[in-house]
Design an enzyme around this catalytic site. Sequence first.
Site, PDB file in Angstrom:
ATOM      1  N   HIS A 123       0.806  -1.224   0.000  1.00 18.73           N
ATOM      2  CA  HIS A 123       0.000   0.000   0.000  1.00 18.73           C
ATOM      3  C   HIS A 123       0.839   1.274   0.000  1.00 18.73           C
ATOM      4  O   HIS A 123       0.331   2.353   0.309  1.00 18.73           O
ATOM      5  CB  HIS A 123      -0.952  -0.015   1.195  1.00 18.73           C
ATOM      6  CG  HIS A 123      -1.967  -1.106   1.124  1.00 18.73           C
ATOM      7  ND1 HIS A 123      -2.506  -1.725   2.239  1.00 18.73           N
ATOM      8  CD2 HIS A 123      -2.536  -1.723   0.052  1.00 18.73           C
ATOM      9  CE1 HIS A 123      -3.362  -2.657   1.854  1.00 18.73           C
ATOM     10  NE2 HIS A 123      -3.396  -2.676   0.537  1.00 18.73           N
ATOM     11  N   CYS A 131       3.319  14.173  -5.954  1.00 18.34           N
ATOM     12  CA  CYS A 131       2.479  15.098  -6.716  1.00 18.34           C
ATOM     13  C   CYS A 131       1.669  14.297  -7.727  1.00 18.34           C
ATOM     14  O   CYS A 131       2.228  13.543  -8.530  1.00 18.34           O
ATOM     15  CB  CYS A 131       3.318  16.145  -7.448  1.00 18.34           C
ATOM     16  SG  CYS A 131       2.302  17.215  -8.519  1.00 18.34           S
ATOM     17  N   CYS A 134       2.729  16.085 -11.632  1.00 18.61           N
ATOM     18  CA  CYS A 134       4.017  15.863 -12.298  1.00 18.61           C
ATOM     19  C   CYS A 134       4.774  14.648 -11.776  1.00 18.61           C
ATOM     20  O   CYS A 134       5.858  14.340 -12.268  1.00 18.61           O
ATOM     21  CB  CYS A 134       4.885  17.109 -12.172  1.00 18.61           C
ATOM     22  SG  CYS A 134       5.466  17.453 -10.480  1.00 18.61           S
ATOM     23  N   CYS A 185       4.885  22.166  -9.882  1.00 22.63           N
ATOM     24  CA  CYS A 185       3.855  22.375 -10.906  1.00 22.63           C
ATOM     25  C   CYS A 185       2.542  22.915 -10.361  1.00 22.63           C
ATOM     26  O   CYS A 185       1.620  23.182 -11.140  1.00 22.63           O
ATOM     27  CB  CYS A 185       3.597  21.071 -11.660  1.00 22.63           C
ATOM     28  SG  CYS A 185       2.630  19.849 -10.724  1.00 22.63           S
ATOM     29  N   SER A 224      -6.336  -8.891   9.767  1.00 20.61           N
ATOM     30  CA  SER A 224      -7.643  -9.540   9.661  1.00 20.61           C
ATOM     31  C   SER A 224      -7.989  -9.850   8.207  1.00 20.61           C
ATOM     32  O   SER A 224      -8.980 -10.531   7.940  1.00 20.61           O
ATOM     33  CB  SER A 224      -8.730  -8.644  10.259  1.00 20.61           C
ATOM     34  OG  SER A 224      -8.815  -7.427   9.524  1.00 20.61           O
ATOM     35  N   ASN A 248      -3.087 -13.783  14.556  1.00 20.01           N
ATOM     36  CA  ASN A 248      -3.913 -12.580  14.652  1.00 20.01           C
ATOM     37  C   ASN A 248      -4.974 -12.776  15.723  1.00 20.01           C
ATOM     38  O   ASN A 248      -5.570 -13.852  15.826  1.00 20.01           O
ATOM     39  CB  ASN A 248      -4.599 -12.299  13.308  1.00 20.01           C
ATOM     40  CG  ASN A 248      -5.311 -10.965  13.288  1.00 20.01           C
ATOM     41  OD1 ASN A 248      -4.669  -9.913  13.308  1.00 20.01           O
ATOM     42  ND2 ASN A 248      -6.641 -10.986  13.268  1.00 20.01           N
ATOM     43  N   PHE A 249      -5.223 -11.741  16.506  1.00 16.90           N
ATOM     44  CA  PHE A 249      -6.320 -11.776  17.462  1.00 16.90           C
ATOM     45  C   PHE A 249      -7.644 -11.546  16.727  1.00 16.90           C
ATOM     46  O   PHE A 249      -7.766 -10.604  15.946  1.00 16.90           O
ATOM     47  CB  PHE A 249      -6.151 -10.693  18.531  1.00 16.90           C
ATOM     48  CG  PHE A 249      -5.147 -11.032  19.593  1.00 16.90           C
ATOM     49  CD1 PHE A 249      -5.335 -12.124  20.430  1.00 16.90           C
ATOM     50  CD2 PHE A 249      -4.013 -10.253  19.764  1.00 16.90           C
ATOM     51  CE1 PHE A 249      -4.411 -12.437  21.416  1.00 16.90           C
ATOM     52  CE2 PHE A 249      -3.083 -10.552  20.748  1.00 16.90           C
ATOM     53  CZ  PHE A 249      -3.288 -11.656  21.579  1.00 16.90           C
ATOM     54  N   GLY A 250      -8.630 -12.401  16.981  1.00 21.27           N
ATOM     55  CA  GLY A 250      -9.953 -12.189  16.422  1.00 21.27           C
ATOM     56  C   GLY A 250     -10.137 -12.789  15.043  1.00 21.27           C
ATOM     57  O   GLY A 250      -9.281 -13.490  14.502  1.00 21.27           O
TER      58      GLY A 250
END
EC number: 2.3.1.286
Length: 293
Positions: A123, A131, A134, A185, A224, A248-250
Amino acid sequence: MTVAITQTGPALQEFVERHQRLFVLSGAGCSTDSGIPDYRDLQGGWKRPQPVTFQAFMGELSTRQRYWARSLVGWPRFGLARPNATHHALAALEARGQLELLLTQNVDRLHQAAGSQAVIDLHGRLDVVRCMGCEQRMPRTEFQLLLERDNPGWADLEAAQAPDGDADLDNVAFDNFVVPACPACGGVLKPDVVFFGENVPRERVERAFAHLQAADAVLVVGSSLMVYSGFRFVQAAARAGLPIAALNFGRTRADDLLSLKVEQSCAQALAFLQQPPDPLHTATARYHSARSA
């Protein structure tokens, strides 16, 4: 599939020891011990209002004013965050030679700060500003100076830290907040991260899938998997018949695809990675893995 659920680390250690090309997918749960809040509750729902969308950010000055005001206040603490034991454990996994790829959904660059090199930031990265006109980029620290220059007094505001390097500013008017334009720009400046409603660059996705094809197992750490951009890699792994473990919790979106699920602190469950591997334990785990293949 019947998922093996355990509250302790030995099953996870055995899973890791019997694989040599692990595809690790990490999420916000990796960075909570570094002081960066996560997004989801134990049921996979949002703990706070859903993050800003790409369309709103690009289409509305008011959205950009609110975003950058919150970012101005939250960035100093976010920028000072340091890797925790989970980041160091995953760097140790790479040092052992057992990592095919670390694909992180986080934008904090803490895996790299801990020493991991085989990393793809799915991500993007929050420490860079881009920008949209440009394509020029600048360090987020440099942009902070522009924000503070144009908005005196805002840096002194106190607010709780939020997950995206911003802060929960309540009862504040953003109408007069000045959003600096691109110095080159005059275009719209945006953090170099993938917003909701924005596509992950195709080349980045293709590189990650190439590594997944070379992997012999998948390990999800601190996610998750509610966001499809990460979940699709677990879906593809399941279709390919790869063993999949989640720490992982949950609830996770992939619960029915898992071979193993461990609900324990990431740092505690992965602590074994920072110890010298036990040759006998490793050989035994790989023997049983070969027999069950």
